[in-house]
Design a protein around this motif. Structure first.
Motif, PDB file in Angstrom:
ATOM      1  N   HIS A 175      -7.894   8.160  -6.076  1.00 40.93           N
ATOM      2  CA  HIS A 175      -6.735   8.021  -5.195  1.00 40.93           C
ATOM      3  C   HIS A 175      -5.414   8.172  -5.944  1.00 40.93           C
ATOM      4  O   HIS A 175      -4.345   8.163  -5.332  1.00 40.93           O
ATOM      5  N   LEU A 176      -5.504   8.269  -7.253  1.00 43.18           N
ATOM      6  CA  LEU A 176      -4.301   8.549  -8.049  1.00 43.18           C
ATOM      7  C   LEU A 176      -4.238  10.026  -8.436  1.00 43.18           C
ATOM      8  O   LEU A 176      -3.175  10.655  -8.397  1.00 43.18           O
ATOM      9  N   LEU A 177      -5.377  10.570  -8.830  1.00 40.47           N
ATOM     10  CA  LEU A 177      -5.412  11.995  -9.206  1.00 40.47           C
ATOM     11  C   LEU A 177      -5.582  12.844  -7.946  1.00 40.47           C
ATOM     12  O   LEU A 177      -6.555  13.580  -7.782  1.00 40.47           O
ATOM     13  N   VAL A 178      -4.625  12.695  -7.060  1.00 38.31           N
ATOM     14  CA  VAL A 178      -4.610  13.426  -5.780  1.00 38.31           C
ATOM     15  C   VAL A 178      -3.540  14.505  -5.901  1.00 38.31           C
ATOM     16  O   VAL A 178      -2.414  14.218  -6.303  1.00 38.31           O
ATOM     17  N   LEU A 179      -3.900  15.720  -5.545  1.00 39.62           N
ATOM     18  CA  LEU A 179      -2.956  16.830  -5.714  1.00 39.62           C
ATOM     19  C   LEU A 179      -1.679  16.641  -4.884  1.00 39.62           C
ATOM     20  O   LEU A 179      -0.582  16.890  -5.365  1.00 39.62           O
ATOM     21  N   ASP A 180      -1.853  16.176  -3.662  1.00 37.95           N
ATOM     22  CA  ASP A 180      -0.688  15.987  -2.793  1.00 37.95           C
ATOM     23  C   ASP A 180       0.004  14.674  -3.168  1.00 37.95           C
ATOM     24  O   ASP A 180      -0.548  13.592  -2.953  1.00 37.95           O
ATOM     25  N   PRO A 181       1.219  14.772  -3.718  1.00 37.03           N
ATOM     26  CA  PRO A 181       1.887  13.540  -4.152  1.00 37.03           C
ATOM     27  C   PRO A 181       2.090  12.536  -3.018  1.00 37.03           C
ATOM     28  O   PRO A 181       2.082  11.326  -3.256  1.00 37.03           O
ATOM     29  N   ALA A 182       2.251  13.041  -1.786  1.00 37.22           N
ATOM     30  CA  ALA A 182       2.470  12.133  -0.658  1.00 37.22           C
ATOM     31  C   ALA A 182       1.215  11.332  -0.331  1.00 37.22           C
ATOM     32  O   ALA A 182       1.284  10.243   0.231  1.00 37.22           O
ATOM     33  N   ALA A 183       0.056  11.892  -0.697  1.00 36.56           N
ATOM     34  CA  ALA A 183      -1.203  11.203  -0.403  1.00 36.56           C
ATOM     35  C   ALA A 183      -1.641  10.306  -1.571  1.00 36.56           C
ATOM     36  O   ALA A 183      -2.607   9.550  -1.454  1.00 36.56           O
ATOM     37  N   ARG A 184      -0.964  10.422  -2.675  1.00 30.80           N
ATOM     38  CA  ARG A 184      -1.297   9.622  -3.870  1.00 30.80           C
ATOM     39  C   ARG A 184      -0.923   8.159  -3.631  1.00 30.80           C
ATOM     40  O   ARG A 184       0.051   7.881  -2.925  1.00 30.80           O
ATOM     41  N   LEU A 185      -1.677   7.239  -4.209  1.00 31.10           N
ATOM     42  CA  LEU A 185      -1.309   5.824  -4.094  1.00 31.10           C
ATOM     43  C   LEU A 185       0.071   5.601  -4.703  1.00 31.10           C
ATOM     44  O   LEU A 185       0.399   6.187  -5.739  1.00 31.10           O
ATOM     45  N   THR A 186       0.858   4.750  -4.067  1.00 35.18           N
ATOM     46  CA  THR A 186       2.095   4.290  -4.703  1.00 35.18           C
ATOM     47  C   THR A 186       1.707   3.138  -5.632  1.00 35.18           C
ATOM     48  O   THR A 186       0.577   2.624  -5.577  1.00 35.18           O
ATOM     49  N   ALA A 187       2.666   2.712  -6.468  1.00 32.77           N
ATOM     50  CA  ALA A 187       2.377   1.596  -7.376  1.00 32.77           C
ATOM     51  C   ALA A 187       2.010   0.349  -6.572  1.00 32.77           C
ATOM     52  O   ALA A 187       1.090  -0.398  -6.930  1.00 32.77           O
ATOM     53  N   GLU A 188       2.732   0.150  -5.492  1.00 33.80           N
ATOM     54  CA  GLU A 188       2.492  -1.006  -4.619  1.00 33.80           C
ATOM     55  C   GLU A 188       1.071  -0.965  -4.044  1.00 33.80           C
ATOM     56  O   GLU A 188       0.367  -1.972  -4.007  1.00 33.80           O
ATOM     57  N   GLN A 189       0.659   0.227  -3.599  1.00 30.41           N
ATOM     58  CA  GLN A 189      -0.695   0.368  -3.046  1.00 30.41           C
ATOM     59  C   GLN A 189      -1.738   0.240  -4.146  1.00 30.41           C
ATOM     60  O   GLN A 189      -2.789  -0.371  -3.950  1.00 30.41           O
ATOM     61  N   ALA A 190      -1.459   0.819  -5.301  1.00 27.66           N
ATOM     62  CA  ALA A 190      -2.448   0.809  -6.388  1.00 27.66           C
ATOM     63  C   ALA A 190      -2.722  -0.608  -6.875  1.00 27.66           C
ATOM     64  O   ALA A 190      -3.867  -0.973  -7.178  1.00 27.66           O
ATOM     65  N   ILE A 191      -1.679  -1.423  -6.909  1.00 29.35           N
ATOM     66  CA  ILE A 191      -1.866  -2.799  -7.402  1.00 29.35           C
ATOM     67  C   ILE A 191      -2.665  -3.622  -6.386  1.00 29.35           C
ATOM     68  O   ILE A 191      -3.248  -4.648  -6.722  1.00 29.35           O
ATOM     69  N   HIS A 192      -2.701  -3.123  -5.134  1.00 29.04           N
ATOM     70  CA  HIS A 192      -3.507  -3.795  -4.104  1.00 29.04           C
ATOM     71  C   HIS A 192      -4.839  -3.108  -3.847  1.00 29.04           C
ATOM     72  O   HIS A 192      -5.549  -3.457  -2.908  1.00 29.04           O
ATOM     73  N   HIS A 193      -5.176  -2.132  -4.688  1.00 26.81           N
ATOM     74  CA  HIS A 193      -6.489  -1.495  -4.553  1.00 26.81           C
ATOM     75  C   HIS A 193      -7.567  -2.544  -4.860  1.00 26.81           C
ATOM     76  O   HIS A 193      -7.417  -3.351  -5.791  1.00 26.81           O
ATOM     77  N   PRO A 194      -8.658  -2.536  -4.082  1.00 28.19           N
ATOM     78  CA  PRO A 194      -9.677  -3.591  -4.255  1.00 28.19           C
ATOM     79  C   PRO A 194     -10.205  -3.711  -5.684  1.00 28.19           C
ATOM     80  O   PRO A 194     -10.524  -4.818  -6.142  1.00 28.19           O
ATOM     81  N   TRP A 195     -10.277  -2.607  -6.408  1.00 25.99           N
ATOM     82  CA  TRP A 195     -10.771  -2.684  -7.795  1.00 25.99           C
ATOM     83  C   TRP A 195      -9.829  -3.528  -8.664  1.00 25.99           C
ATOM     84  O   TRP A 195     -10.276  -4.320  -9.501  1.00 25.99           O
ATOM     85  N   VAL A 196      -8.522  -3.394  -8.406  1.00 25.19           N
ATOM     86  CA  VAL A 196      -7.537  -4.142  -9.190  1.00 25.19           C
ATOM     87  C   VAL A 196      -7.469  -5.584  -8.694  1.00 25.19           C
ATOM     88  O   VAL A 196      -7.490  -6.535  -9.493  1.00 25.19           O
ATOM     89  N   VAL A 197      -7.427  -5.747  -7.371  1.00 27.88           N
ATOM     90  CA  VAL A 197      -7.297  -7.096  -6.800  1.00 27.88           C
ATOM     91  C   VAL A 197      -8.465  -7.975  -7.207  1.00 27.88           C
ATOM     92  O   VAL A 197      -8.292  -9.132  -7.612  1.00 27.88           O
ATOM     93  N   THR A 198      -9.676  -7.424  -7.145  1.00 28.24           N
ATOM     94  CA  THR A 198     -10.862  -8.235  -7.470  1.00 28.24           C
ATOM     95  C   THR A 198     -11.129  -8.274  -8.968  1.00 28.24           C
ATOM     96  O   THR A 198     -12.083  -8.882  -9.414  1.00 28.24           O
TER      97      THR A 198
END
Ligand SMILES: Nc1ncnc2c1ncn2[C@@H]1O[C@H](COP(=O)(O)OP(=O)(O)OP(=O)(O)O)[C@@H](O)[C@H]1O
Length: 404
Positions: A328-351
């Motif tokens: 979800h970070l290595l997404v070609l479309d920058p608009a579809a890429r996770l933002t920092a806010e979203q990435a920090i709330h990704h379940p892998w990071v949260v858990t």
């Protein structure tokens, strides 16, 4: 633009630097030559503009102990204006950058340790990099971003006094631990994301995120991770766009971490940093690069196509959630890429990777890192960069792309 002259520094520091004077000391032009030795020290003390913080302090003697001529024993220390050394005891050279030398120093009055980044600003390029770095550093104050403490300036050089990070670079820590799990990776990435998210909220894109620019504050296991090196950073305000993406008129950064939209000369935004964090997450978990090729052209092609895989070891031992985070970070479309806010709330990071096996990935990671280091050194990176081959080559500082 002058490099920091006359600018106000950030407000009160957050980590107890109360005893350190928080001021910008712009040394007068008439007394500017920091390399001329003891004679200038007297000038400095007579300069009324130099009264802030250094009055009545004797600069150290520059007489060489071995009796040789001063020119012969010139070291990095001689590049420090006597007015700086009157205030800070320069201890050791920590590293060099393209336009800088970084030393460990001790504030003479408080004995507090700091890093001083000395930047050469006589040439336009160094001046631009310095200005970009200062413009950002003077705005930021966050636990995961390196803190500027004060700026000292002479016409040829700027001395940035920074908090001293003694815990080493991100990957050095991964290697030195002897044990590394996905949980450890989430801890590091969470801190990097917190720092980057803070920058993005201020409209600042770092544009050169890589493991070498993520430093641990101290060697302890509970150390903060700090985002450093803002020489390529830019802000939305600087680009003249109040909101949303802006077009970078320059390419910058390090080839393997560069986002596809930068290579395609498309509109760029803070999302370029999120791509780089995807690359960093891939490296931290595997010790290998998602995009790597001896040929710069092939490297760029694979980045533009987003062509990477999870085939090599240790990926078979890595959880799907970690791979999902990277995907979800290595997404070609920058608009579809996770933002920092979203990435920090990704379940892998949260858990904190609770659903992963907690397998020790250390062996594979260090093996892959070692292999990569030997490949890169055997290719002679300096000539590789200039010949178009990619070792870990910089794209170049502010290399103009002539977009219009
Ligand atoms: N505040 C700091 N504390 C400890 N080490 C630091 C600090 N700032 C920089 N360094 C180290 O000093 C070295 C030079 O850093 P600097 O940011 O000047 O250049 P660079 O990023 O390595 O190179 P370039 O200028 O080409 O980007 C690096 O090894 C870096 O880790």
């Amino acid at each position: 633009m002058g490099c920091g002259a006359g600018k106000a520094l950030p407000g009160a520091p957050r980590k107890g630097y109360v005893s350190v004077v928080q001021s910008l000391v712009a040394f007068g032009k008439a007394h500017h030559d920091g390399d001329r030795g003891p004679k200038k020290c007297g000038d400095a003390q007579r300069d009324p503009r130099f009264s802030t913080g250094v009055k009545n302090q004797q600069p150290p003697s520059k007489t060489p102990r071995d009796g040789r001529a001063p020119e012969r024993v010139a070291t990095y220390k001689d590049k420090f204006d006597p007015r700086v050394t009157a205030r800070y005891d320069i201890k050791a050279l920590i590293g060099r950058g393209s336009f800088s030398r970084v030393v460990r120093a001790e504030h003479r009055a408080t004995r507090q340790p700091f890093a001083i980044k000395m930047m050469e600003v006589e040439a336009a390029e160094g001046r631009e990099v310095c200005a970009a770095e200062l413009a950002v550093l003077q705005r930021v104050s966050h636990a995961n971003v390196i803190q500027l403490v004060e700026v000292l300036q002479v016409p040829q050089r700027v001395y940035m006094v920074l908090e001293l990070a003694t815990g080493g670079e991100l990957l050095e820590r991964v290697i030195s631990r002897g044990h590394f799990t996905e949980r450890d990776a989430t801890q590091a990435l969470r801190m990097a994301l917190a720092g980057v998210g803070y920058l993005h909220n201020l409209g600042i894109a770092h544009r050169d995120l890589k493991p070498e620019n993520l430093l641990y504050y101290h060697p302890g296991a509970d150390s903060r991770l700090l985002v450093t090196d803002f020489g390529l950073a830019t802000s939305v305000a600087d680009a003249g766009v109040a909101d949303g993406p802006w077009s970078l008129r320059t390419t910058c950064g390090t080839a393997e971490y560069v986002a596809p939209e930068v290579l395609l000369l498309g509109p760029c935004s803070c999302a370029v940093d999120m791509w780089a964090l995807g690359v960093i997450a891939y490296i931290v978990l595997s010790g290998s690069m998602p995009f790597e090729d001896e040929s710069r052209t092939r490297l760029y092609r694979s980045i533009i196509r987003g062509r990477y895989n999870f085939l090599r070891e240790p990926w078979s031992s890595v959880s799907n959630l970690a791979k999902d985070f990277i995907q979800h970070l290595l997404v070609l479309d920058p608009a579809a890429r996770l933002t920092a806010e979203q990435a920090i709330h990704h379940p892998w990071v949260v858990t904190m990777a609770a659903s992963s096996s907690m397998r020790n990935l250390h062996r594979s990671i260090s093996q892959n890192l070692r292999q990569r280091a030997s490949r890169t050194s055997s290719r002679c990176p300096s000539s590789a960069a200039s010949s178009g081959d990619a070792g870990s080559a910089r794209l170049g500082r502010m290399m103009p792309l002539h977009l219009d």
